[in-house]
Design a protein around this motif. Structure first.
Motif, mmCIF file in Angstrom:
data_model
loop_
_atom_site.group_PDB
_atom_site.id
_atom_site.type_symbol
_atom_site.label_atom_id
_atom_site.label_comp_id
_atom_site.label_asym_id
_atom_site.label_seq_id
_atom_site.Cartn_x
_atom_site.Cartn_y
_atom_site.Cartn_z
ATOM 1 N N PHE A 11 -7.722 -6.491 1.611
ATOM 2 C CA PHE A 11 -6.998 -7.591 2.220
ATOM 3 C C PHE A 11 -6.803 -7.356 3.716
ATOM 4 O O PHE A 11 -7.119 -8.206 4.548
ATOM 5 C CB PHE A 11 -5.649 -7.700 1.519
ATOM 6 N N ILE A 12 -6.270 -6.182 4.063
ATOM 7 C CA ILE A 12 -6.015 -5.878 5.469
ATOM 8 C C ILE A 12 -7.336 -5.868 6.240
ATOM 9 O O ILE A 12 -7.436 -6.435 7.332
ATOM 10 C CB ILE A 12 -5.254 -4.541 5.598
ATOM 11 N N ILE A 22 -4.369 -0.607 -4.871
ATOM 12 C CA ILE A 22 -4.465 -0.192 -3.477
ATOM 13 C C ILE A 22 -5.770 -0.687 -2.870
ATOM 14 O O ILE A 22 -5.828 -1.006 -1.684
ATOM 15 C CB ILE A 22 -4.290 1.343 -3.371
ATOM 16 N N ILE A 75 2.585 1.695 -3.468
ATOM 17 C CA ILE A 75 1.701 2.241 -4.491
ATOM 18 C C ILE A 75 1.388 3.702 -4.194
ATOM 19 O O ILE A 75 1.451 4.566 -5.071
ATOM 20 C CB ILE A 75 0.394 1.411 -4.579
ATOM 21 N N PHE A 115 -5.339 -4.319 -1.715
ATOM 22 C CA PHE A 115 -4.507 -4.439 -0.510
ATOM 23 C C PHE A 115 -5.259 -3.951 0.725
ATOM 24 O O PHE A 115 -5.178 -4.555 1.789
ATOM 25 C CB PHE A 115 -3.193 -3.685 -0.681
ATOM 26 N N LEU A 116 -6.015 -2.876 0.562
ATOM 27 C CA LEU A 116 -6.799 -2.389 1.701
ATOM 28 C C LEU A 116 -7.882 -3.400 2.062
ATOM 29 O O LEU A 116 -8.092 -3.706 3.237
ATOM 30 C CB LEU A 116 -7.406 -1.023 1.382
ATOM 31 N N VAL A 158 0.850 -1.196 0.000
ATOM 32 C CA VAL A 158 0.000 0.000 0.000
ATOM 33 C C VAL A 158 0.886 1.246 0.000
ATOM 34 O O VAL A 158 0.668 2.189 -0.775
ATOM 35 C CB VAL A 158 -0.952 -0.001 1.221
#
Lengths: 323, 304
Positions: free
Chosen positions: B282-283, B276, A126, B279-280, A123
Motif C-alpha cells: 500500500f505505502i 504486513i 503488526i 500494508f507495505l 505495520v
C-alpha cells in the motif's frame, strides 16, 4: 504585557489553574484526571503542529506515540536503564519515522496521506505484535514502578507537574509556530501550497520539518504516558482510535490554534472520566459507549462547528467588541 | 522453494495451488473493492467507514446462521436490499452534508462514522471472535492436484457474478451512464440536467450494498469481530489505487495483484506476517504509483 495577557489570557488561566491545583487538592482521582487532561492535551497539541499548522492531517500519529511508549518501557524492562534514556531513544526513532512520513506528505495529498499514515501505524502494530522475543508481543509489557525522578516514579502531584511540563513544551512550540517566520510560511503551505511554492517558500522541507517536529513531541508524550500508566500493549498504543483521539481534541478545540487542543482535551477527557464513573457498573464495553459518543461528536463538530471551541470563543469576542 | 531445483510434479502442484488461491481470493477482493471504487470514483469521497459496512455484513451472516441456521448464500438475497437501504440512510444522515466540503471534513466525518459503527458492534455484540461454519466449509474439492473447500469456490463465483452485474449496470443502463457522466464532470452533468444529488445517493447505496454483501460472503472464511473491516478497507484502497479511481475493470486487476502478493507472502514467510505485505504494498503503491498502474482521469480532483 497587556497584549500578551489579552492574547494568552486563556492559556494563563488553564495552565495556572493546573499548576495551583496540586497545592490545594489532594484527591487522587481528581489529580489523575488532571494528569490525563494535560497529557492528552499535549498529544493533541503535538498532532496540531502537523495537522493544524501545516495542514498535514495524519490518522497514524499513534505510531509515534507507540514508539515513545515502547522505547521507554523496553529501556526499563529489557536494558535496565532509566525511562529518560528510553524517551531519548524514542525521540530519535520517531524523528527518523517522522522523516519518512514527512517524505510521504510530499508525494501524497489529503486522503491519500491520511491513508498512508494509517497503514504505517498498522505495520508497526503488526511488527510489534509478532516480534514476541523482544517486545513481548500482544501480551504487552508491565512497566515497574520505582520511586524517584530518575525512574519517573512520581506521586500524583509530581505527575501533574510532569504532564504540565509536557503540555507547556507543546504549547510553546505551537506559539512559536504562530509568531515565527517558519510559522507564517507553514500557514502559507497549508492554505495554498502552489502559491507558497511560487513565493519561494521551501514547501517540501517545511512539511517534513513540521511532521518530524510533531512526531518527536508525540513520542515524548508517549514515553511519559507509558511510565504514568505502567503498561504498554501494541493493540492500544498503535490503534487507529488513539490517532483519531489526538485529532479529535484538536478539532473540537480548534485546529491550528495553540490553546484549542487543551480546550478539546478538557472537554473530552472530562467526559470520558465522567462516563467511566457512570458506566463502570455496566459490564459490557464502557470503552464502546464512550467511543460511540466521541465518533458522533467528531461527525457533528466537523460539520457544524469546523473551527471548534476556539472559533466559537473568537466569534463571541468579536460580537462583544461590536456591541 | 529452491529456484535452482528443476520443477517436479510436487512444485507444479504448489504453484497451481497458489495460482488458484490467488484467483479465488482476488474475486472476493474485487467485490469488496468495486463498491469503494464506485463511491470514490463518482462522489470523490474517501470513505474510511467502508470496512465497517463489510463488518456489518459479516455480523448479518453470523446472526442469521447462528439464530436461524440460515446459510450465508441465502442471506445474500436479503443483504443486498438491506444494505442498499443502509446506504441510502447513511447518505441522507451523514454523507450528504459533506459532499462538497473539504477533504479534511470528509476524512473526519467518515472516520467518525467508522468509530461509531465499530463500537456499536462492540457494545451490541462484544469483542469476541465469532465464526460462521456452514457445511460447505468442510466440503473439499480436488482438481488437478489442487485442493479447495466449496465455500471458497462458491464465494468466488458469486463475487464474480455480482461484480460483473455491477459492471454491466454501469456500462449499459441509463442510470449507469448518468453515474459515469457525473464521475467524469460534475458541473457538466449538472448543466445537462442530471440531478447529481440523486446520482450520489444511488452510487453510495449501490456501493454499500456491494460491500455489505461481500461481508456476508466472506463471513465463513474469516473470523467476525468489530474491527474486522480495517484490514479489508486498507486492502481495498490498495486495489482501488492500483486499478485507478472509479475504474471497475482496473479494480478487478488490482484485486488479483493484491491477492497474488498476499498468497505469495503467506507461502514464503508464513501467514502470520501476511497483513504486513499489503500494508507495505500500500505505502509503496501510494508513493510510486498514486495515479494507478495505468494512470487515470479524475485524479487531479483529489490532488494526486
Amino acid at each position: 504585557m497587556d497584549s500578551l495577557l489579552r492574547s494568552r489570557g486563556g492559556a494563563l488561566v488553564v495552565f495556572g489553574l493546573a499548576a495551583v491545583t496540586p497545592l490545594v487538592v489532594r484527591d487522587a482521582y481528581f489529580l489523575d484526571s488532571l494528569v490525563l487532561i494535560l497529557l492528552w492535551g499535549a498529544l493533541s497539541a503535538a498532532w496540531n503542529v502537523a495537522g493544524g499548522y501545516a495542514g498535514q492531517v495524519s490518522i497514524g500519529h499513534a505510531s509515534f506515540f507507540g514508539i515513545g511508549a515502547y522505547a521507554a518501557a523496553l529501556m526499563v524492562t529489557r536494558f535496565g536503564r532509566g525511562p529518560w534514556l528510553g524517551m531519548l531513544v524514542g525521540v530519535v526513532i520517531s524523528i527518523g519515522a517522522g522523516f519518512v512520513i514527512g517524505f510521504l506528505s510530499n508525494r501524497l495529498k489529503g486522503p491519500y496521506f491520511a491513508l498512508s499514515t494509517i497503514a504505517f501505524s498498522q505495520v508497526l502494530l503488526i511488527g510489534v505484535s509478532r516480534w514476541r522475543g523482544f517486545t513481548a508481543g500482544g501480551e504487552g509489557i508491565p512497566v515497574p514502578f520505582r520511586p524517584g525522578f530518575a525512574t519517573l516514579g512520581l506521586g500524583h502531584a509530581g505527575w501533574v507537574y510532569m504532564a504540565l511540563a509536557a503540555a507547556l513544551l507543546c504549547y510553546a512550540v505551537e506559539v512559536y509556530l504562530e509568531r515565527s517566520r517558519v510559522g507564517y510560511q507553514l500557514a502559507g503551505v497549508r492554505e495554498d501550497e502552489d502559491a507558497a511554492e511560487a513565493l519561494g517558500i521551501p514547501t517540501r522541507r517545511l512539511k517534513v520539518f513540521a511532521v518530524t517536529l510533531s512526531a518527536a513531541l508525540t513520542s515524548i508524550c508517549g514515553s511519559l504516558w507509558a511510565q504514568y500508566i505502567g503498561f504498554v500493549d501494541p493493540t492500544y498504543v498503535f490503534s487507529v482510535d488513539l490517532s483519531v483521539r489526538f485529532a479529535l481534541n484538536a478539532i473540537i478545540g480548534g485546529m491550528g490554534t495553540a490553546l484549542g487542543p487543551y480546550l478539546g482535551s478538557i472537554l473530552i477527557t472530562s467526559l470520558e472520566t465522567y462516563l467511566r464513573a457512570t458506566f463502570s457498573g455496566v459490564k459490557t464495553g464502557f470503552a464502546g459507549i464512550y467511543l460511540i459518543i466521541y465518533g458522533t461528536a467528531l461527525i457533528l463538530v466537523v460539520r457544524f462547528v469546523p473551527d471548534g471551541l476556539a472559533g466559537i470563543a473568537a466569534r463571541l469576542r468579536t460580537r462583544r467588541a461590536h456591541a | 522453494m529452491d529456484p535452482a531445483r528443476p520443477l517436479g510434479p510436487a512444485q507444479i502442484d504448489v504453484l497451481a495451488q497458489l495460482a488458484v488461491a490467488t484467483v479465488l481470493l482476488g474475486g472476493i477482493y474485487a467485490l469488496v473493492s468495486v463498491g469503494l471504487t464506485l463511491i470514490f470514483g463518482i462522489m470523490r469521497v474517501v470513505n474510511f467507514a467502508h470496512g465497517e459496512f463489510l463488518m456489518l455484513g459479516m455480523y448479518l451472516a453470523f446472526w442469521a446462521f447462528s439464530l436461524w441456521a440460515l446459510d450465508p448464500y441465502f442471506v445474500l438475497f436479503v443483504s443486498i436490499p438491506v444494505f442498499f437501504v443502509v446506504g441510502l440512510v447513511t447518505y441522507a444522515l451523514v454523507m450528504r452534508g459533506v459532499i462538497h466540503a473539504s477533504h479534511n471534513v470528509q476524512i473526519f466525518t467518515t472516520v467518525g462514522l467508522s468509530t461509531v459503527l465499530q463500537n456499536v458492534a462492540l457494545v451490541a455484540w462484544s469483542g469476541d471472535f465469532r465464526f460462521v461454519r456452514p457445511w460447505h466449509l468442510s466440503t473439499v474439492l480436488r482438481a488437478g492436484g489442487t485442493i479447495f473447500n466449496l465455500t471458497q469456490v462458491v464465494a468466488f463465483l458469486i463475487a464474480v457474478a455480482l461484480t460483473a452485474a455491477l459492471v454491466a449496470f454501469m456500462r449499459w443502463t441509463h442510470a449507469g451512464r448518468v453515474m459515469r457522466a457525473t464521475a467524469q464532470d460534475r458541473d457538466a452533468a449538472t448543466l445537462m440536467g442530471i440531478d447529481t444529488d440523486r446520482v450520489y445517493r444511488l452510487s453510495f447505496a449501490i456501493g454499500i450494498a456491494a460491500v455489505g454483501s461481500a461481508g456476508v460472503l466472506v463471513a465463513p472464511l474469516y473470523s467476525v469481530y468489530p474491527t474486522a473491516g480495517l484490514q479489508f478497507v486498507l486492502l481495498s484502497y490498495v486495489v482501488v489505487v492500483l486499478g485507478g479511481l472509479g475504474d471497475m475493470l482496473g479494480a478487478m486487476l488490482g484485486s488479483l495483484i493484491v491477492a497474488a502478493v498476499e498468497v505469495a507472502g503467506s507461502y514464503l514467510f508464513g501467514a502470520a506476517w501476511k497483513e504486513i505485505f499489503y500494508f507495505l504494498l500500500f505505502i509503496l503503491v501510494l508513493v510510486f504509483r498514486p495515479a494507478g498502474l495505468f494512470g487515470q482521469r479524475g485524479a487531479e480532483t483529489l490532488g494526486v
